[in-house]
Motif scaffolding. Structure first.
Motif, PDB file in Angstrom:
ATOM      1  N   SER A  26      55.605  -7.516 -20.799  1.00 30.96           N
ATOM      2  CA  SER A  26      54.643  -6.975 -21.764  1.00 30.96           C
ATOM      3  C   SER A  26      55.115  -6.903 -23.202  1.00 30.96           C
ATOM      4  O   SER A  26      54.284  -6.844 -24.107  1.00 30.96           O
ATOM      5  CB  SER A  26      54.266  -5.543 -21.339  1.00 30.96           C
ATOM      6  OG  SER A  26      55.392  -4.684 -21.441  1.00 30.96           O
ATOM      7  N   PHE A  76      47.886 -15.763 -12.666  1.00 31.27           N
ATOM      8  CA  PHE A  76      49.191 -15.676 -12.024  1.00 31.27           C
ATOM      9  C   PHE A  76      49.412 -16.820 -11.041  1.00 31.27           C
ATOM     10  O   PHE A  76      50.549 -17.230 -10.802  1.00 31.27           O
ATOM     11  CB  PHE A  76      49.331 -14.333 -11.308  1.00 31.27           C
ATOM     12  CG  PHE A  76      49.537 -13.178 -12.241  1.00 31.27           C
ATOM     13  CD1 PHE A  76      50.750 -12.984 -12.873  1.00 31.27           C
ATOM     14  CD2 PHE A  76      48.501 -12.285 -12.502  1.00 31.27           C
ATOM     15  CE1 PHE A  76      50.946 -11.920 -13.742  1.00 31.27           C
ATOM     16  CE2 PHE A  76      48.698 -11.212 -13.368  1.00 31.27           C
ATOM     17  CZ  PHE A  76      49.917 -11.030 -13.991  1.00 31.27           C
ATOM     18  N   VAL A  84      45.079  -4.828 -17.354  1.00 29.99           N
ATOM     19  CA  VAL A  84      45.851  -3.753 -17.990  1.00 29.99           C
ATOM     20  C   VAL A  84      45.592  -3.726 -19.488  1.00 29.99           C
ATOM     21  O   VAL A  84      45.479  -2.647 -20.099  1.00 29.99           O
ATOM     22  CB  VAL A  84      47.348  -3.927 -17.682  1.00 29.99           C
ATOM     23  CG1 VAL A  84      48.199  -3.004 -18.552  1.00 29.99           C
ATOM     24  CG2 VAL A  84      47.625  -3.669 -16.203  1.00 29.99           C
ATOM     25  N   THR A 114      51.276 -10.730 -18.614  1.00 31.20           N
ATOM     26  CA  THR A 114      50.712  -9.374 -18.530  1.00 31.20           C
ATOM     27  C   THR A 114      49.346  -9.427 -17.861  1.00 31.20           C
ATOM     28  O   THR A 114      48.526 -10.295 -18.204  1.00 31.20           O
ATOM     29  CB  THR A 114      50.560  -8.768 -19.934  1.00 31.20           C
ATOM     30  OG1 THR A 114      51.790  -8.921 -20.650  1.00 31.20           O
ATOM     31  CG2 THR A 114      50.190  -7.305 -19.859  1.00 31.20           C
ATOM     32  N   PRO A 115      49.078  -8.545 -16.915  1.00 27.90           N
ATOM     33  CA  PRO A 115      47.742  -8.538 -16.300  1.00 27.90           C
ATOM     34  C   PRO A 115      46.652  -8.321 -17.348  1.00 27.90           C
ATOM     35  O   PRO A 115      46.729  -7.391 -18.158  1.00 27.90           O
ATOM     36  CB  PRO A 115      47.813  -7.370 -15.317  1.00 27.90           C
ATOM     37  CG  PRO A 115      49.262  -7.195 -15.027  1.00 27.90           C
ATOM     38  CD  PRO A 115      49.969  -7.536 -16.301  1.00 27.90           C
ATOM     39  N   ASP A 147      62.026  -5.261  -9.501  1.00 27.91           N
ATOM     40  CA  ASP A 147      60.974  -4.581 -10.259  1.00 27.91           C
ATOM     41  C   ASP A 147      61.420  -3.216 -10.768  1.00 27.91           C
ATOM     42  O   ASP A 147      60.613  -2.310 -10.926  1.00 27.91           O
ATOM     43  CB  ASP A 147      59.703  -4.445  -9.419  1.00 27.91           C
ATOM     44  CG  ASP A 147      59.924  -3.651  -8.133  1.00 27.91           C
ATOM     45  OD1 ASP A 147      61.087  -3.296  -7.843  1.00 27.91           O
ATOM     46  OD2 ASP A 147      58.946  -3.393  -7.425  1.00 27.91           O
ATOM     47  N   LEU A 179      54.280  -0.562 -18.720  1.00 30.79           N
ATOM     48  CA  LEU A 179      54.824  -1.761 -18.088  1.00 30.79           C
ATOM     49  C   LEU A 179      56.250  -1.998 -18.582  1.00 30.79           C
ATOM     50  O   LEU A 179      56.575  -1.720 -19.739  1.00 30.79           O
ATOM     51  CB  LEU A 179      53.977  -2.990 -18.402  1.00 30.79           C
ATOM     52  CG  LEU A 179      52.515  -2.981 -17.945  1.00 30.79           C
ATOM     53  CD1 LEU A 179      51.852  -4.294 -18.319  1.00 30.79           C
ATOM     54  CD2 LEU A 179      52.404  -2.732 -16.448  1.00 30.79           C
ATOM     55  N   ASP A 226      43.281 -13.846 -15.062  1.00 30.00           N
ATOM     56  CA  ASP A 226      43.835 -12.526 -14.764  1.00 30.00           C
ATOM     57  C   ASP A 226      45.203 -12.280 -15.404  1.00 30.00           C
ATOM     58  O   ASP A 226      45.818 -11.245 -15.189  1.00 30.00           O
ATOM     59  CB  ASP A 226      43.926 -12.316 -13.255  1.00 30.00           C
ATOM     60  CG  ASP A 226      44.821 -13.348 -12.566  1.00 30.00           C
ATOM     61  OD1 ASP A 226      45.389 -14.224 -13.254  1.00 30.00           O
ATOM     62  OD2 ASP A 226      44.941 -13.269 -11.322  1.00 30.00           O
ATOM     63  N   GLN A 227      45.695 -13.233 -16.173  1.00 29.76           N
ATOM     64  CA  GLN A 227      47.000 -13.101 -16.814  1.00 29.76           C
ATOM     65  C   GLN A 227      46.938 -13.532 -18.273  1.00 29.76           C
ATOM     66  O   GLN A 227      46.324 -14.554 -18.600  1.00 29.76           O
ATOM     67  CB  GLN A 227      48.050 -13.958 -16.088  1.00 29.76           C
ATOM     68  CG  GLN A 227      49.425 -13.914 -16.738  1.00 29.76           C
ATOM     69  CD  GLN A 227      50.463 -14.768 -16.034  1.00 29.76           C
ATOM     70  OE1 GLN A 227      51.616 -14.405 -15.942  1.00 29.76           O
ATOM     71  NE2 GLN A 227      50.052 -15.923 -15.530  1.00 29.76           N
ATOM     72  N   GLU A 276      55.863 -10.132 -10.392  1.00 30.89           N
ATOM     73  CA  GLU A 276      54.790 -10.422 -11.351  1.00 30.89           C
ATOM     74  C   GLU A 276      54.236  -9.144 -11.959  1.00 30.89           C
ATOM     75  O   GLU A 276      53.987  -9.075 -13.158  1.00 30.89           O
ATOM     76  CB  GLU A 276      53.658 -11.189 -10.645  1.00 30.89           C
ATOM     77  CG  GLU A 276      53.974 -12.622 -10.310  1.00 30.89           C
ATOM     78  CD  GLU A 276      52.788 -13.313  -9.663  1.00 30.89           C
ATOM     79  OE1 GLU A 276      52.789 -14.551  -9.612  1.00 30.89           O
ATOM     80  OE2 GLU A 276      51.861 -12.617  -9.205  1.00 30.89           O
ATOM     81  N   GLN A 277      54.006  -8.166 -11.124  1.00 32.52           N
ATOM     82  CA  GLN A 277      53.463  -6.887 -11.583  1.00 32.52           C
ATOM     83  C   GLN A 277      54.618  -5.893 -11.707  1.00 32.52           C
ATOM     84  O   GLN A 277      55.395  -5.728 -10.761  1.00 32.52           O
ATOM     85  CB  GLN A 277      52.433  -6.359 -10.593  1.00 32.52           C
ATOM     86  CG  GLN A 277      51.379  -7.387 -10.186  1.00 32.52           C
ATOM     87  CD  GLN A 277      50.360  -7.619 -11.285  1.00 32.52           C
ATOM     88  OE1 GLN A 277      50.082  -6.735 -12.071  1.00 32.52           O
ATOM     89  NE2 GLN A 277      49.776  -8.813 -11.309  1.00 32.52           N
ATOM     90  N   PRO A 305      54.834  -2.194 -13.169  1.00 30.88           N
ATOM     91  CA  PRO A 305      54.634  -0.886 -13.798  1.00 30.88           C
ATOM     92  C   PRO A 305      55.945  -0.116 -13.848  1.00 30.88           C
ATOM     93  O   PRO A 305      56.781  -0.220 -12.937  1.00 30.88           O
ATOM     94  CB  PRO A 305      53.610  -0.209 -12.876  1.00 30.88           C
ATOM     95  CG  PRO A 305      53.766  -0.901 -11.566  1.00 30.88           C
ATOM     96  CD  PRO A 305      54.142  -2.310 -11.877  1.00 30.88           C
TER      97      PRO A 305
END
Length: 568
Positions: free
Chosen positions: A427, A440, A389, A385-386, A555, A422, A371-372, A454-455, A457
C-alpha cells in the motif's frame, strides 16, 4: 705481439626484466574500476537518471536476491541494509577489478576484455530498469571507456614483462664463454684479434618497455593510481550530490496547499507522559525507511507524472501542479512495515497531506472486475492494493506532505501512497508514478512474487518501550509503558503481566482516530530479582493479540513482546 693479456671489454647489458609484482596489476584494476564508477556517477547526474553503474547493478541484485536473503539483511542491518548491500557490491567489484588489472599488466587485451564485461553488465542492468531511456546506458559506457583509457596508460607506464630477444641471449653467451662457432682464446690472443659485437639497441616496438621498474616509472604509476582513486572518491558522492541538490532545491520551492479537510486537533491526553515512550508523532528524520531502492530516487516535480490506466473507462494523467490543485485531506496515520519483528521499531506515525485515492478512482471509473490497484514507483517497484479498500471510506491518500512540509525525498517525494490499516508492502509505494487497475489473478506485485501474502491487513501488536529489556530498575513503583497499534480497527485495551501472572489492565492515552498507534502505561510495584514482562493488546473489534510467535513472512509477525529486567 706480446704483453699483458686482458679480457676484451664487454658492453654493459641490463639483466632481463622481471614481470612487475602482482600488486601493480591489482592497484591498476582497482583504480580503473574506481574511475569507471566515478565517471558513471557524474554522467548519471548530468543525464538525470537512476542509471549509475553501481546503482543499476545494485538494483538488479536487490531484485534478484531471494526473499530469505532480504529478510536476513533487514533483520541484521535494519534500515542500513542498502548501505550494507552497496558495500558488498563494492567489495565484489574490488576483487574482480584486481583480477582484471593483473590480466591487463600481463596481456592488455585480456584486461580490456574484463573492462568490456564490466561495462556490458552495467549497460544491461541499466536498460532493464523501469522507465529506462536512451540515456540510461551512457554512464556505464562512459565509465568503461574511462577505465580502458586508464588501464592502457598504466600499462604503458609500467608494462608487465620484457622478454630477452634471441640476439641478446647470444651476446650474453659470447660475453661469458665460447660458443660452438667461436674460437677459443688462448692466453696470447691479442685483444685486436677478438671479434667485437655491438649490443643491439631495442627495437622501435620495445621503446615503451625501456626503463621498466625504474623509480620514475613507479612514481608515475602510483601517481596515476592514487589520482584515479581520489577522483573517484570525490566523483561518486559528488555526482549523487549534484543531482540531489537540484531535487532538494525543487522541493524547497514547493508550497503545499491548505487542506480542505484538516487533521483533527490532537487530544490533550495523547501522551502518557512517561519518559522513554515513543512520541506520538514521529519526526521525519526519525521515520523508518524500508524499500527496495538501493539509492534514494531523485525526481523533480516538473518531471513528475501520474498515469492512471488499465481496466478503467477514462484513463488519466496528472502533473504535480494538477495534483496540488485538487482538494487535500490531512490525517494522522501510522504506517507499519511487514518486516517488523515483535517489539520492533519499523513503524511510525505522521501527519500526512494528500488527495484521497477514492476521488481519483471515481474519476477514472474502474471496471467491475478490477479488484487490484497496482502502484508503481519510478524505480519499478510494485505494490498491489485491493480496490475495495481504497474505496471503503478510509483515508487512503496520494500524499504530498508529511508533518507540515513537502515529503522528504527519502520518504517518497514528490508523491507517495499512504493507506491506513495495510502493511506498507501492499500500500505505501514511494516515488509513485503509476496506478494501474488490474486484478489479483492477472498480476502479482513485487513482494507477492517473493512469497508474501496478497492481502495484508496490519495485525494487532503492542510493544514495551520502558523499562528497556535487560534494564536494572530500582525496587518500588516502576512505570511500564509503550505503544500498541491496530490501524483502522483501533486499540481498545492493553494488558501487562509479570512472570506469567494475571494480566493487568493498562491505562490508555487518547487518540485522534483508529488509524494511529496508541500509548499505554501501567504502574508496577517491582520487587528485587529477575522478572519477565509481557504485553498484549485488544483491537476495536474485540480480538486479542495472538500470543503465538511467528516470523514476518508471509503476512506479518505475531506474538507477545517479552522483556526481562533485573530489579536491584
Amino acid at each position: 705481439m706480446t704483453g699483458i693479456d686482458t679480457e676484451s671489454p664487454q658492453p654493459d647489458r641490463p639483466a632481463p626484466e622481471r614481470p612487475p609484482k602482482q600488486w601493480y596489476g591489482e592497484f591498476a584494476g582497482v583504480a580503473a574500476t574506481a574511475l569507471a564508477l566515478g565517471v558513471g556517477e557524474l554522467v548519471a547526474a548530468a543525464t538525470g537518471g537512476p542509471s549509475a553503474p553501481l546503482v543499476a547493478v545494485g538494483g538488479v541484485a536487490v531484485d534478484a536476491a531471494p526473499t530469505p536473503v532480504k529478510e536476513f539483511a533487514v533483520s541484521v542491518f535494519y534500515t542500513y541494509d542498502k548501505l550494507a548491500l552497496q558495500a558488498g557490491i563494492v567489495l565484489v567489484l574490488a576483487v574482480f577489478a584486481a583480477f582484471v588489472g593483473v590480466l591487463a599488466m600481463r596481456r592488455l587485451w585480456y584486461g580490456l576484455a574484463g573492462v568490456a564485461l564490466f561495462g556490458a553488465v552495467g549497460v544491461l542492468a541499466a536498460v532493464t530498469r523501469a522507465s529506462a531511456t536512451w540515456a540510461y546506458p551512457l554512464p556505464s559506457v562512459a565509465g568503461a571507456l574511462a577505465a580502458t583509457g586508464l588501464l592502457v596508460l598504466l600499462r604503458r607506464t609500467l608494462p608487465p614483462a620484457v622478454e630477452v630477444p634471441a640476439r641478446d641471449e647470444e651476446n650474453a653467451a659470447n660475453a661469458t664463454g665460447p660458443g660452438p662457432d667461436t674460437p677459443e682464446r688462448g692466453a696470447n690472443t691479442p685483444v685486436r684479434d677478438m671479434p667485437v659485437r655491438d649490443t643491439p639497441s631495442p627495437a622501435a616496438g620495445d621503446s615503451a618497455l625501456a626503463g621498466v621498474g625504474q623509480p620514475g616509472d613507479r612514481r608515475r604509476f602510483l601517481a596515476l593510481v592514487v589520482g584515479a582513486i581520489g577522483a573517484a572518491a570525490l566523483a561518486v558522492p559528488g555526482g549523487r550530490r549534484l543531482w540531489a541538490q537540484r531535487v532538494a532545491a525543487a522541493r524547497d520551492a514547493v508550497v503545499l496547499p491548505a487542506p480542505a479537510s484538516p487533521a483533527p486537533p490532537l487530544p490533550a491526553r495523547v501522551s502518557t507522559g512517561v519518559s522513554g515512550v515513543q512520541s506520538f508523532v514521529t519526526r521525519n528524520t526519525d521515520f523508518y525507511r524500508i524499500d527496495t531502492a538501493l539509492t534514494v530516487p531523485q525526481m523533480e516535480p516538473k518531471d513528475w507524472r501520474l498515469r492512471i490506466h488499465g481496466r478503467v473507462k477514462r484513463p488519466l494523467t496528472l502533473t504535480y501542479d494538477q495534483l496540488l490543485a485538487m482538494p487535500m485531506v490531512e490525517r494522522y496515520i501510522t504506517l507499519t512495515c511487514v518486516s517488523n519483528e515483535v517489539g520492533g521499531e519499523l513503524l511510525g506515525n505522521a501527519r500526512w497531506l494528500g488527495v484521497p485515492v477514492r476521488d481519483l478512482l471515481a474519476e477514472v471509473e474502474p471496471d467491475a472486475g478490477a479488484d487490484q490497484v497496482v502502484s508503481r514507483s519510478v524505480d519499478g517497484y510494485t505494490a498491489g492494493t485491493p480496490t475495495a479498500v481504497l474505496r471503503d471510506g478510509r483515508d487512503a491518500l496520494l500524499a504530498v506532505g508529511m508533518n507540515g512540509e513537502p515529503l522528504p525525498v527519502e520518504h517518497g517525494f514528490p508523491v507517495r501512497m499512504v493507506v491506513p490499516g495495510l502493511f506498507g508492502y501492499v500500500s505505501a509505494t514511494k516515488w509513485l508514478t503509476e496506478l494501474e487497475l488490474s486484478s489479483f489473478s492477472d498480476f502479482s506485485a513485487y513482494w507477492v512474487r517473493r512469497g508474501y501474502a496478497e492481502q495484508a491487513p496490519v495485525k494487532t501488536q503492542s510493544r514495551i518501550d520502558t523499562p528497556a529489556g535487560g534494564g536494572r530498575p530500582a525496587p518500588g513503583r516502576v512505570m511500564v509503558a509503550g505503544v500498541a497499534w491496530a490501524q483502522h480497527r483501533g486499540v481498545s485495551a492493553v494488558e501487562v503481566r509479570v512472570d506469567d501472572g494475571p494480566w493487568q489492565r493498562a491505562r490508555l492515552a487518547a487518540v485522534p482516530s483508529v488509524d494511529t498507534w496508541r500509548q499505554w502505561s501501567w504502574p508496577w510495584q517491582a520487587t528485587p530479582g529477575r522478572h519477565r514482562l509481557q504485553v498484549r493488546a485488544t483491537d476495536g473489534t474485540g480480538r486479542v493479540q495472538s500470543g503465538q510467535a511467528h516470523k514476518p513472512l508471509p503476512d506479518g509477525a505475531t506474538g507477545w513482546h517479552t522483556i526481562e529486567v533485573t530489579v536491584a
